[in-house]
Write a protein that holds these residues in place. Structure first.
Motif, PDB file in Angstrom:
ATOM      1  N   VAL A  68       0.855  -1.178   0.000  1.00  0.00           N
ATOM      2  CA  VAL A  68       0.000   0.000   0.000  1.00  0.00           C
ATOM      3  C   VAL A  68       0.894   1.233   0.000  1.00  0.00           C
ATOM      4  O   VAL A  68       1.823   1.334   0.804  1.00  0.00           O
ATOM      5  N   GLU A 104      11.738   1.987   3.981  1.00  0.00           N
ATOM      6  CA  GLU A 104      10.369   2.367   4.379  1.00  0.00           C
ATOM      7  C   GLU A 104       9.894   1.280   5.328  1.00  0.00           C
ATOM      8  O   GLU A 104       9.616   0.165   4.897  1.00  0.00           O
ATOM      9  N   GLU A 158       7.281  -0.722   7.544  1.00  0.00           N
ATOM     10  CA  GLU A 158       5.830  -0.896   7.410  1.00  0.00           C
ATOM     11  C   GLU A 158       5.352  -2.053   8.287  1.00  0.00           C
ATOM     12  O   GLU A 158       6.105  -2.994   8.554  1.00  0.00           O
ATOM     13  N   ASP A 209      10.037  -1.923   2.954  1.00  0.00           N
ATOM     14  CA  ASP A 209       9.758  -1.794   1.526  1.00  0.00           C
ATOM     15  C   ASP A 209      10.930  -1.004   0.935  1.00  0.00           C
ATOM     16  O   ASP A 209      10.879   0.224   0.858  1.00  0.00           O
ATOM     17  N   LYS A 269      10.662  -0.818  -7.089  1.00  0.00           N
ATOM     18  CA  LYS A 269      10.051  -1.320  -5.850  1.00  0.00           C
ATOM     19  C   LYS A 269      10.039  -2.836  -5.697  1.00  0.00           C
ATOM     20  O   LYS A 269       9.950  -3.335  -4.586  1.00  0.00           O
TER      21      LYS A 269
HETATM   22 MG    MG Z   1       6.057   1.549   1.010  1.00  0.00          MG
END
Ligand code: MG
Length: 210
Positions: free
Chosen positions: A12, A60, A62, A91, A112
């Motif tokens: 997300v 990142e 999460e 991430d 990503k």
């Molecule tokens: Mg992310």
């Protein structure tokens, strides 16, 4: 064909307003979703080798939900039955590559979803992850210094609403993992850095950058 797929990762984007803001992105009216393949997994506190296609590798942190039951078109009130365990993950994002993709309106995968871009921590029962007020606190340290801190109460879309929304598009299968979005404070890593992810004060993930 289904048997050849071991699991998928659904991520997300921009699920925390303060993070959307720090990257100069608008706050979305609906969840932004993207996928990582099973080959993106980085397991067992393995190190991440800095990829040669980026000069701006970002972390990142999460919250992760591990899907324990197959389903599609899941109603929010039934969503809690679909995950029993949670963890933290990273991430990893090639931010320079992502910027170029965004400028051209191209998909994000090469920024990503590359090999080992999804660091996955040790899963714990969800009952042990939430504080008495029903919120989940998580954080990331880089070289023993706090760099990101998040709380599930600040999510734009809740865990249950995410499961419901995602399952309209992507059938959820046992073993799938949802990356529920990062709070503010994303930043770069370099070779030699040590990352450590927490839920509350439980250390669930370690990752060295090599
Ligand atoms: Mg992310």
């Amino acid at each position: 064909l289904l048997n050849a797929i071991t699991m998928k990762i659904i991520c997300v984007g921009r699920n925390y307003a303060a993070h959307a803001k720090e990257l100069n992105n608008p706050i979305p009216s609906q969840p932004i979703l993207f996928l990582k393949p099973d080959t993106a997994q980085l397991l067992d506190n393995s190190p991440l080798y800095y990829p040669n296609f980026t000069k701006e590798l970002h972390y990142e942190v999460e919250v992760l939900l591990k899907i324990c039951k197959n389903g599609k078109f899941i109603q929010p009130k039934f969503a809690p039955e679909y995950y029993r365990e949670v963890s933290v993950g990273i991430d990893f994002t090639a931010r320079d590559v992502q910027r170029r993709c965004k400028e051209k309106g191209h998909p994000w995968e090469i920024a990503k979803a590359w090999n080992h871009s999804a660091a996955i921590g040790q899963f714990i029962p969800k009952e042990t992850a939430f504080d008495p007020s029903g919120q989940l606190q998580f954080s990331l340290k880089k070289n023993h210094k706090l760099v990101q801190e998040g709380n599930s109460k600040n999510m734009l879309t809740s865990f249950d609403a995410l499961i419901s929304y995602i399952s309209q598009y992507f059938m959820l299968l046992r073993g799938d993992i949802i990356f529920t979005g990062t709070p503010k404070g994303v930043g770069p890593v370099d070779c030699g850095d040590q990352l450590e992810g927490f839920i509350g004060n439980q250390s669930l993930l370690k990752c060295a950058i090599k």
